[in-house]
Motif scaffolding. Sequence first.
Motif, PDB file in Angstrom:
ATOM      1  N   ARG A 135       0.826  -1.211   0.000  1.00  0.00           N
ATOM      2  CA  ARG A 135       0.000   0.000   0.000  1.00  0.00           C
ATOM      3  C   ARG A 135       0.861   1.263   0.000  1.00  0.00           C
ATOM      4  O   ARG A 135       0.556   2.268   0.646  1.00  0.00           O
ATOM      5  CB  ARG A 135      -0.978   0.014   1.181  1.00  0.00           C
ATOM      6  N   GLU A 171      -6.462   4.896 -10.779  1.00  0.00           N
ATOM      7  CA  GLU A 171      -6.872   3.577 -10.285  1.00  0.00           C
ATOM      8  C   GLU A 171      -6.213   3.220  -8.955  1.00  0.00           C
ATOM      9  O   GLU A 171      -6.858   2.634  -8.073  1.00  0.00           O
ATOM     10  CB  GLU A 171      -6.523   2.516 -11.326  1.00  0.00           C
ATOM     11  N   TYR A 172      -4.937   3.553  -8.790  1.00  0.00           N
ATOM     12  CA  TYR A 172      -4.185   3.032  -7.652  1.00  0.00           C
ATOM     13  C   TYR A 172      -3.824   4.060  -6.582  1.00  0.00           C
ATOM     14  O   TYR A 172      -3.242   3.702  -5.549  1.00  0.00           O
ATOM     15  CB  TYR A 172      -2.911   2.344  -8.154  1.00  0.00           C
ATOM     16  N   ALA A 173      -4.177   5.320  -6.810  1.00  0.00           N
ATOM     17  CA  ALA A 173      -3.852   6.352  -5.812  1.00  0.00           C
ATOM     18  C   ALA A 173      -4.496   6.040  -4.469  1.00  0.00           C
ATOM     19  O   ALA A 173      -3.881   6.237  -3.411  1.00  0.00           O
ATOM     20  CB  ALA A 173      -4.299   7.724  -6.305  1.00  0.00           C
ATOM     21  N   ARG A 174      -5.713   5.518  -4.495  1.00  0.00           N
ATOM     22  CA  ARG A 174      -6.397   5.210  -3.237  1.00  0.00           C
ATOM     23  C   ARG A 174      -5.731   4.063  -2.486  1.00  0.00           C
ATOM     24  O   ARG A 174      -5.998   3.856  -1.295  1.00  0.00           O
ATOM     25  CB  ARG A 174      -7.869   4.875  -3.518  1.00  0.00           C
ATOM     26  N   ASP A 175      -4.866   3.312  -3.188  1.00  0.00           N
ATOM     27  CA  ASP A 175      -4.124   2.216  -2.558  1.00  0.00           C
ATOM     28  C   ASP A 175      -2.687   2.606  -2.235  1.00  0.00           C
ATOM     29  O   ASP A 175      -1.855   1.750  -1.924  1.00  0.00           O
ATOM     30  CB  ASP A 175      -4.129   0.994  -3.474  1.00  0.00           C
ATOM     31  N   GLY A 176      -2.385   3.903  -2.317  1.00  0.00           N
ATOM     32  CA  GLY A 176      -1.087   4.397  -1.885  1.00  0.00           C
ATOM     33  C   GLY A 176      -0.010   4.441  -2.948  1.00  0.00           C
ATOM     34  O   GLY A 176       1.158   4.685  -2.632  1.00  0.00           O
ATOM     35  N   LYS A 178       1.432   6.192  -6.421  1.00  0.00           N
ATOM     36  CA  LYS A 178       1.362   7.355  -7.300  1.00  0.00           C
ATOM     37  C   LYS A 178       2.055   7.031  -8.618  1.00  0.00           C
ATOM     38  O   LYS A 178       3.186   6.537  -8.619  1.00  0.00           O
ATOM     39  CB  LYS A 178       2.049   8.557  -6.640  1.00  0.00           C
TER      40      LYS A 178
END
Length: 257
Positions: A135, A171-176, A178
Amino acid sequence: MTSSALKTTALITGATAGLGAEFARQLAEQGHNVVLVARDRERLQARAHDLENNYSITAEVLSADLTEDAGVAAVVGRLSDVSRPVEILVNNAGIGLLHSFVKNDIADEKKHLKLHVETAMELSHAALKVMLERRAGRIINVASVAAFLPRGTYSAAKAWLVSFSRWANLEYARDGVKVTAICPGFTHTEFHDRMGMDKAAAPRWMWLQAESVVREGLADNLRGKAVSIPSKRYKILAAVARVLPSRVIAGPPRKAK
């Protein structure tokens, strides 16, 4: 000082020269350990030695030809090693083709496409698996302002990187994680010399310095920007390119030395 074992690690492709070397230097300066990837082992070792001496970090060398499946597999293996996680991936390795599409050998075009698109995709895929599990992570794809211009297969490949980075960051910013596509214009590096381009074909005001390109790109990535266009002049050019006809913004063909 933080011990080497606790430092984060950045893997940079095309790390022996140009923007890749500058990414390695600035990331080492920030205190990250680095994994340097390129074909020339001697140049890699010399670069690693300099970084370790100057910044008190650990510099690992991985010699690999990223236009070949075996070379890509070696880097994928390193990125997939959860016992030695890579927190920052810089997909920088690239080549340029001087002539127009039909004048280039198709084998060179396929190698060009593989390096800029397929290799970057495979390395990002491997890195994301580990980063999402932790994450946390950062991926930087070195694209080009050419992504916004109709300039042959180089523009097309870089446009893919920009589109992919926009989506992946969303897509992946919310999962930490960048993801940023850095889109410089003409930059003083070995890139144009290696492809045999006459650099005088571009006016002096269009040329950027590698140090400022990398510094701005790293800062934009930390801020979570999906696309970074270093310098005001190229931000304006990219904005104008969205509204002007393609025939106007295509520009003159590249010239050999």
